[in-house]
Design a protein around this motif. Structure first.
Motif, PDB file in Angstrom:
ATOM      1  N   THR A   1       0.811  -1.228   0.000  1.00  0.00           N
ATOM      2  CA  THR A   1       0.000   0.000   0.000  1.00  0.00           C
ATOM      3  C   THR A   1       0.842   1.275   0.000  1.00  0.00           C
ATOM      4  N   THR A   2       2.131   1.166   0.323  1.00  0.00           N
ATOM      5  CA  THR A   2       2.987   2.354   0.382  1.00  0.00           C
ATOM      6  C   THR A   2       2.981   3.115  -0.932  1.00  0.00           C
ATOM      7  N   MET A   3       3.197   2.415  -2.042  1.00  0.00           N
ATOM      8  CA  MET A   3       3.241   3.065  -3.356  1.00  0.00           C
ATOM      9  C   MET A   3       1.885   3.667  -3.727  1.00  0.00           C
ATOM     10  N   ILE A   4       0.820   2.940  -3.421  1.00  0.00           N
ATOM     11  CA  ILE A   4      -0.527   3.404  -3.790  1.00  0.00           C
ATOM     12  C   ILE A   4      -0.894   4.668  -3.029  1.00  0.00           C
ATOM     13  N   PHE A   5      -0.631   4.689  -1.721  1.00  0.00           N
ATOM     14  CA  PHE A   5      -0.915   5.895  -0.933  1.00  0.00           C
ATOM     15  C   PHE A   5      -0.052   7.069  -1.387  1.00  0.00           C
ATOM     16  N   GLY A   6       1.194   6.784  -1.760  1.00  0.00           N
ATOM     17  CA  GLY A   6       2.060   7.847  -2.248  1.00  0.00           C
ATOM     18  C   GLY A   6       1.498   8.506  -3.491  1.00  0.00           C
ATOM     19  N   LYS A   7       0.974   7.697  -4.408  1.00  0.00           N
ATOM     20  CA  LYS A   7       0.379   8.235  -5.628  1.00  0.00           C
ATOM     21  C   LYS A   7      -0.901   9.010  -5.327  1.00  0.00           C
ATOM     22  N   LEU A   8      -1.736   8.465  -4.444  1.00  0.00           N
ATOM     23  CA  LEU A   8      -2.984   9.147  -4.069  1.00  0.00           C
ATOM     24  C   LEU A   8      -2.693  10.502  -3.420  1.00  0.00           C
ATOM     25  N   ALA A   9      -1.600  10.569  -2.663  1.00  0.00           N
ATOM     26  CA  ALA A   9      -1.221  11.847  -2.037  1.00  0.00           C
ATOM     27  C   ALA A   9      -0.824  12.879  -3.078  1.00  0.00           C
ATOM     28  N   ASP A  10      -0.232  12.425  -4.193  1.00  0.00           N
ATOM     29  CA  ASP A  10       0.100  13.350  -5.275  1.00  0.00           C
ATOM     30  C   ASP A  10      -1.144  13.816  -6.023  1.00  0.00           C
ATOM     31  N   LEU A  11      -2.156  12.950  -6.072  1.00  0.00           N
ATOM     32  CA  LEU A  11      -3.387  13.289  -6.793  1.00  0.00           C
ATOM     33  C   LEU A  11      -4.319  14.166  -5.966  1.00  0.00           C
ATOM     34  N   PHE A  12      -4.526  13.787  -4.706  1.00  0.00           N
ATOM     35  CA  PHE A  12      -5.569  14.431  -3.886  1.00  0.00           C
ATOM     36  C   PHE A  12      -5.019  15.274  -2.743  1.00  0.00           C
ATOM     37  N   GLY A  13      -3.696  15.331  -2.610  1.00  0.00           N
ATOM     38  CA  GLY A  13      -3.096  16.089  -1.522  1.00  0.00           C
ATOM     39  C   GLY A  13      -2.664  15.190  -0.381  1.00  0.00           C
ATOM     40  N   ARG A  14      -1.712  15.678   0.403  1.00  0.00           N
ATOM     41  CA  ARG A  14      -1.168  14.868   1.508  1.00  0.00           C
ATOM     42  C   ARG A  14      -2.171  14.734   2.661  1.00  0.00           C
ATOM     43  N   LYS A  15      -2.875  15.822   2.939  1.00  0.00           N
ATOM     44  CA  LYS A  15      -3.716  15.866   4.138  1.00  0.00           C
ATOM     45  C   LYS A  15      -4.808  14.799   4.162  1.00  0.00           C
ATOM     46  N   PRO A  16      -5.655  14.677   3.112  1.00  0.00           N
ATOM     47  CA  PRO A  16      -6.708  13.660   3.178  1.00  0.00           C
ATOM     48  C   PRO A  16      -6.170  12.238   3.247  1.00  0.00           C
ATOM     49  N   ILE A  17      -5.058  11.961   2.551  1.00  0.00           N
ATOM     50  CA  ILE A  17      -4.498  10.611   2.567  1.00  0.00           C
ATOM     51  C   ILE A  17      -3.881  10.308   3.930  1.00  0.00           C
ATOM     52  N   PHE A  18      -3.250  11.308   4.540  1.00  0.00           N
ATOM     53  CA  PHE A  18      -2.715  11.131   5.895  1.00  0.00           C
ATOM     54  C   PHE A  18      -3.844  10.815   6.868  1.00  0.00           C
ATOM     55  N   ILE A  19      -4.936  11.551   6.774  1.00  0.00           N
ATOM     56  CA  ILE A  19      -6.084  11.337   7.678  1.00  0.00           C
ATOM     57  C   ILE A  19      -6.643   9.925   7.496  1.00  0.00           C
ATOM     58  N   ILE A  20      -6.791   9.496   6.247  1.00  0.00           N
ATOM     59  CA  ILE A  20      -7.302   8.150   5.968  1.00  0.00           C
ATOM     60  C   ILE A  20      -6.354   7.092   6.534  1.00  0.00           C
ATOM     61  N   GLY A  21      -5.047   7.268   6.288  1.00  0.00           N
ATOM     62  CA  GLY A  21      -4.064   6.289   6.744  1.00  0.00           C
ATOM     63  C   GLY A  21      -4.032   6.154   8.260  1.00  0.00           C
ATOM     64  N   VAL A  22      -3.974   7.272   8.962  1.00  0.00           N
ATOM     65  CA  VAL A  22      -3.930   7.226  10.434  1.00  0.00           C
ATOM     66  C   VAL A  22      -5.229   6.641  10.984  1.00  0.00           C
TER      67      VAL A  22
END
Length: 497
Positions: free
Chosen positions: A63-84
């Motif tokens: 999932t590391t690569m997938i979340f990294g790409k999603l963070a580039d698409l939608f921003g770091r903040k929402p992906i960080f919130i989802i991950g935590v």
């Protein structure tokens, strides 16, 4: 974009929140290891013991690569919130597990969340700070891993002894909530609102392919033989899906893993060196304590000391690397790290029982210095070398290579150990069996063993582990040779790119 963020974002409070989140994810590995005997005693299911760790690693890797790409698409903040959030839900459920099967499933969920936390935290730091500030701050961030490695076993022992093992997971909840609130309230970013194209096909192919590979590394050599049909089938599945994945990434409008990253010499060299350093780290973590206890005859506490020095050397040198990068540049700092890795693994190549645990601890410390100097340099140079819209996936790719390197290292070096020990037993001592090694790791049973039998078993383990350390030295040489090709990129040039 970075200038506008600095006006709105409270960098100090956000950094505190990120450090707490990183600490939460980092400490989980070491703190769980301490509690596992109590967990097994309570839940049973010893056959699933390794999957409590392997399942977490598996989901984090894929999932590391997938979340990294999603963070580039939608921003770091929402992906960080989802991950935590996913990590906290997994932690809560782990504490309520009543069987080992349930614990493994909830650890898988935790691993999904962990796949977002480390790369996104590192990427946010890369976004918030200027090129000259990044080097220092990434060094401080790297020290979180070293600190958690030292504190984790101690804290785990205290919790198990005075409370109960569930709190090993539940202690994450207040840390995670503070981290979430800090980022939600104080971190602000500007993200392009246009419709995003998500590479679902690429994500699916990547998930299946990498899952197959990691399962092979977890199971082969222990549960399955390397030539069993399960091993061959899964490895074939990995090759087929990754070939199709590469074709998919070449034509996708917004690929999960942009192939142009691999055509960048700096990123290619950094990722290959990170892969081999990942092999070194897990090789030491897996086999050094066994050598100190089984061959040297020392206690578990002494064995822990020899490994903890690595965790001390890493954060110290990570902090130093932040300053060195500014003074002597990326290439020279990375070369210093490569030299330390080479020297450290050579010292393990020369390791004998007579040299004692202090020698092993010093060797481990030097490897930690090499890791701190090289890993911090690689992350900062990559982040300085790419634009915002691929910084998340570029950072994640480097971390993914370390995870895969760790899995490969554990499988390869574990295979070498088993092969050499069987060879020793087959030629030198017909009366021994590999299972006799368990006796060496139990201090009380070791003391009651016949002296001649004890010496034979120690010789067998020493023979096998000598070959493991030989393998570590070869890996250290490869890492150093690769770092020699690291390009001489200037800070100013990297910032403009």
């Amino acid at each position: 974009m970075e200038e506008s963020m600095q006006k709105k974002t409270n960098r100090t409070l956000v950094l505190i929140a990120l450090v707490l989140s990183m600490f939460m994810a980092a400490i989980e590995g070491t703190i769980v290891a301490t509690a596992m005997p109590n967990i097994v005693a309570d839940l049973g299911g010893f056959r699933l013991y390794s999957w409590v760790f392997s399942g977490f690693l598996l989901m984090q890797a894929i999932t590391t690569m997938i979340f990294g790409k999603l963070a580039d698409l939608f921003g770091r903040k929402p992906i960080f919130i989802i991950g935590v959030s996913i990590f906290l839900i997994g932690s809560l459920l782990c504490g309520f597990a009543t069987t080992m099967t349930m614990l493994v499933i909830f650890r898988l969920l935790q691993g999904v969340g962990a796949g977002a936390i480390q790369p996104i935290v590192t990427t946010i730091v890369g976004d918030m700070y200027t090129v000259k500030e990044r080097a220092k701050v990434q060094g401080y961030l790297a020290s979180v891993w070293g600190i958690s490695s030292v504190i984790g076993p101690l804290l785990g022992g205290i919790i198990v002894q005075f409370v109960e093992w569930s709190w090993i997971f539940w202690m994450n909840i207040p840390l995670g909530i503070i981290g979430l609130l800090g980022v939600i309230r104080y971190f602000h970013e500007q993200v392009n609102k246009e419709k995003k194209a998500i590479d679902y096909n690429g994500a699916g192919l990547f998930l299946i392919g990498i899952s197959s590979l990691i399962i092979v590394f977890v199971q082969a050599g222990t549960v399955w033989a390397w030539l069993d049909w399960e091993t061959i089938s899964l490895f074939s599945l990995f090759i087929i899906f990754m070939i199709v994945f590469i074709f998919q990434e070449g034509k996708a409008p917004s690929p999960i893993m942009p192939l142009f990253l691999w055509r960048n010499k700096l990123i290619l060299i950094a990722n290959l060196a990170t892969f081999f350093s990942g092999m070194i780290i897990l090789g030491l973590s897996s086999f050094l304590p066994t050598y100190v206890q089984g061959v040297m005859g020392e206690s578990a506490i002494i064995a822990g000391f020899t490994l903890s020095t690595l965790s001390i050397g890493w954060p110290i040198s990570s902090t130093i690397a932040g300053h060195l990068v500014l003074k002597i540049g990326f290439r020279k700092t990375a070369l210093l790290g490569g030299c330390a890795l080479l020297i450290g693994t050579f010292m393990f190549f020369c390791l004998t029982a007579e040299k004692g645990p202090i020698y092993a601890g010093i060797s481990s410390f030097i490897v930690g210095v090499g890791m701190g100097l090289s890993s911090t340099t690689f992350i900062v140079s990559i982040q300085n070398h790419v634009n915002w819209n691929v910084r998340g996936v570029a950072t994640s790719l480097n971390m993914f290579m370390r995870i895969v390197g760790s899995a490969v290292g554990a499988a390869l070096l574990g295979g070498i150990l088993n092969l050499q020990m069987r060879a020793f037993i087959g030629t030198e001592s017909k009366s021994l069996d590999v299972s006799n090694i368990d006796l060496l790791l139990d201090e009380n049973r070791r003391k009651s063993m016949d002296t001649e039998m004890l010496e034979k078993i120690q010789n067998g383990l020493s023979f096998g582990l000598d070959h493991v350390f030989n393998g570590l030295f070869i890996i250290g040489i490869l890492a150093f040779l690769i770092i020699l090709f690291f390009p001489n990129v200037q800070l100013e040039e990297a910032e403009e790119s």
